[in-house]
Design an enzyme around this catalytic site. Sequence first.
Site, short mmCIF file in Angstrom:
data_model
loop_
_atom_site.label_atom_id
_atom_site.label_comp_id
_atom_site.label_asym_id
_atom_site.label_seq_id
_atom_site.Cartn_x
_atom_site.Cartn_y
_atom_site.Cartn_z
N CYS A 117 2.01 7.31 10.65
CA CYS A 117 1.49 7.77 11.84
C CYS A 117 2.70 7.22 13.03
O CYS A 117 3.57 6.66 12.53
CB CYS A 117 0.33 7.25 12.28
SG CYS A 117 -0.94 7.76 10.92
N LEU B 15 -0.64 11.38 11.08
CA LEU B 15 -0.48 12.06 10.06
C LEU B 15 -1.50 11.84 8.62
O LEU B 15 -1.37 10.72 8.45
CB LEU B 15 1.00 11.77 9.28
CG LEU B 15 1.67 12.76 7.99
CD1 LEU B 15 1.48 13.98 8.56
CD2 LEU B 15 2.97 12.12 7.76
N ASN C 169 0.14 2.29 11.73
CA ASN C 169 0.99 3.32 11.06
C ASN C 169 1.22 2.83 9.71
O ASN C 169 1.80 1.48 9.66
CB ASN C 169 2.35 3.28 11.94
CG ASN C 169 3.48 3.91 11.24
OD1 ASN C 169 3.61 4.59 10.46
ND2 ASN C 169 4.68 3.59 11.65
N GLY C 170 1.06 3.26 8.55
CA GLY C 170 1.49 2.92 7.28
C GLY C 170 0.26 3.27 6.12
O GLY C 170 -0.52 3.79 6.50
N GLU C 171 0.57 2.49 5.12
CA GLU C 171 -0.58 2.32 4.07
C GLU C 171 -0.71 1.02 3.77
O GLU C 171 0.18 0.00 3.55
CB GLU C 171 -0.05 3.22 3.05
CG GLU C 171 0.26 4.67 3.31
CD GLU C 171 -0.68 5.61 3.48
OE1 GLU C 171 -2.01 5.12 3.34
OE2 GLU C 171 -0.34 6.65 4.26
N ASP D 276 -7.87 3.43 4.94
CA ASP D 276 -7.45 2.23 4.94
C ASP D 276 -7.35 1.43 6.20
O ASP D 276 -7.72 0.26 6.23
CB ASP D 276 -6.11 2.02 4.20
CG ASP D 276 -5.14 3.02 4.78
OD1 ASP D 276 -5.29 3.75 5.62
OD2 ASP D 276 -3.85 2.90 4.40
N SER E 263 10.51 7.10 -3.11
CA SER E 263 11.96 7.20 -3.18
C SER E 263 12.47 5.82 -3.91
O SER E 263 11.50 4.99 -4.09
CB SER E 263 12.54 7.04 -1.82
OG SER E 263 12.57 5.94 -1.19
N GLY E 264 13.62 5.82 -4.21
CA GLY E 264 14.13 4.76 -5.02
C GLY E 264 15.02 3.51 -4.10
O GLY E 264 15.89 2.91 -4.88
#
Length: 639
Positions: free
Chosen positions: A2, A49, A73-75, A97, A366-367
């Site tokens: 977000c 989002l 904003n985030g997880e 969450d 992603s790595g």
Amino acid sequence: MCGIAGVLDPSSLPDEDTLQRMNDCLAHRGPDDAGIHVNEPVALAHRRLSIIDPESGQQPMFNEDRTVAVVFNGEIYNHRDLRDKLSTSHTFRTDADTEVLVHLYEEHGPSFVDRLDGMFAFALWDTARERLVLARDRMGIKPLVLARDGNRLAFASELPALFEPDIDLGGLDRAALGTYFCLGFAPAPRTAFRNVTKLRPGELAVVEHEDGGRGDGSLSVNRRRYYQPTIEPRNPSLDTAATELHRRVERAVERRLMSDVPLGAFLSGGLDSSIVVGTMADLMDEPVRTFTVGFDEARFDESWAAREVAEYHGTDHYEYTVTPDDVREAIPGVLDRLGEPFADPSLVPTSVVARETARDVTVALSGDGADELFAGYSKYRGEHLSTYYRALPGPVRGAVDRLLGAAPVDRTTRVGELGRQARKFRRGSEPDPVARHLAWLRLPDDDAARAVAPLDPERRAGDDLEDAHRDARRMLPEGDEFNRMLAVDTRFGLPNQMLHKVDLAGMDSSLEVRVPFLDREVVEYALSLPTSHKIDAREQKRVLRRAFDDVLPQRIQERGKQGFDMPIGEWLTGALADDFHEALDSIHAPFLDQGTVREVFDAHREGRADHAKFLWSVYVYGRWERRLRKRGVPLGLDG
């Protein structure tokens, strides 16, 4: 994922129209929903989002009696464990969450941030205490910037949102620009503006009235690092370390698979993204969705390797081929969204990858981070070899020095590329570890640095790097110099450059990017391992390759590192030459000598030196300054 924004103004009710404009600046970060909450003296804004609980996770989110509000904003990867512990004494209205934050704060106050496992930036308002709590995740994956103007404070996920409120940004910051023209970015806590700062990775800010209550007292902003790891060095066998690392990375990937929307992975064909995809394939019941962008120019194209990994794991593979023209055409749009100068050229192709990936999924793993943790970049090979180079007798080293200095420089030929690397190696042989590190990182050589001499870029960047090394010495009190360099790049370079780039590129296309290698357990274990587990005379990323040899095709295991870049040096003296000179001519900054820049440009065009990255930093700055002057943003320089 977000975007968040807000204003705290004890003297007057924040203007809702201003908040709406700030929120509109962040629409790309959250196209699914928007929310505003005004509660004198604070106003919070959010763009959403939708990823977890899309139906009922609207923000701002509140506790039961609406005395605590949060925009996030985030997880939070451990939100279900936290919810289970909190549900005995709190009522949850959603499965999002975000809701655990308000209840966890009620239980533990601002220190609740210590219990969070995730990537995040948030703003929490406590009405009863008139307290604003701001925080950024441990590794700095998610950004948060704040502006202080007297007794008012504004914050946002991205700097352009802070151009909207009537807050004095303070003009340009000389120290930040000095570091920018040396390293390509302004490191946290600084930004390009004196009155605007970034929260650092693992930093918490608590904003309250100095008198402890409501009134005319000035605001107190108490900032502290809540996460500053101390790493205990280990020396297990390589096989034991590989087994433990495999377990930790697998757990990190598994935690990052939580999603109520389509999820996939970037797949470049390199070692790191291939490990992430292989681990996902082992954990998921359905085929992994993988995304690759191929390039027409063979020296930048890794699509063949990505296809091989995709076939090996049976992924649902999407591949997009772009031409140099496609990437060049994306440059203006990408650069014109920057809130401050940022000179990593790979932001452009990364934005193209994110744009194409976002057509099919909302979340991509992603790595990123593995190169810094396990010594993947070519500079680390140079650092490793420089130990032997510095040990050469003086006359021998002097002769080699002259030979390296005479090597031709040209990225378009193998010999010229070797010459470029040879000159960089020569620069990176300083005896002092901080000076040597700076030599590996700096964009301009001494000739180019003269163009911005009033900013004293090498000293400014050196001071920032010295601070980062000081932190690393606290983290690794018994570690060797090489491991401290990796720690500095993980705690300083990653959040300020790589993670900033990925956040900009991903969120511009409303794509959330998750980075399992930056899981706390993985980072702390990797930094605890000895240098010999990461690099020797023949191999880089030794323990990482050993840990995942069962999920990598043989040819991928044997591949060297290929950078994700573009031929910016050729473009600046070719297709972008007119645009470059137009941007240069538009610069009004007193610190930049345009005549010297033109001399540097000519030397680069004639192949006498490689100034591509420095010229790109000038080009990016010129476009940025011109755009902000048109907008009327004051750009006075301090001192």
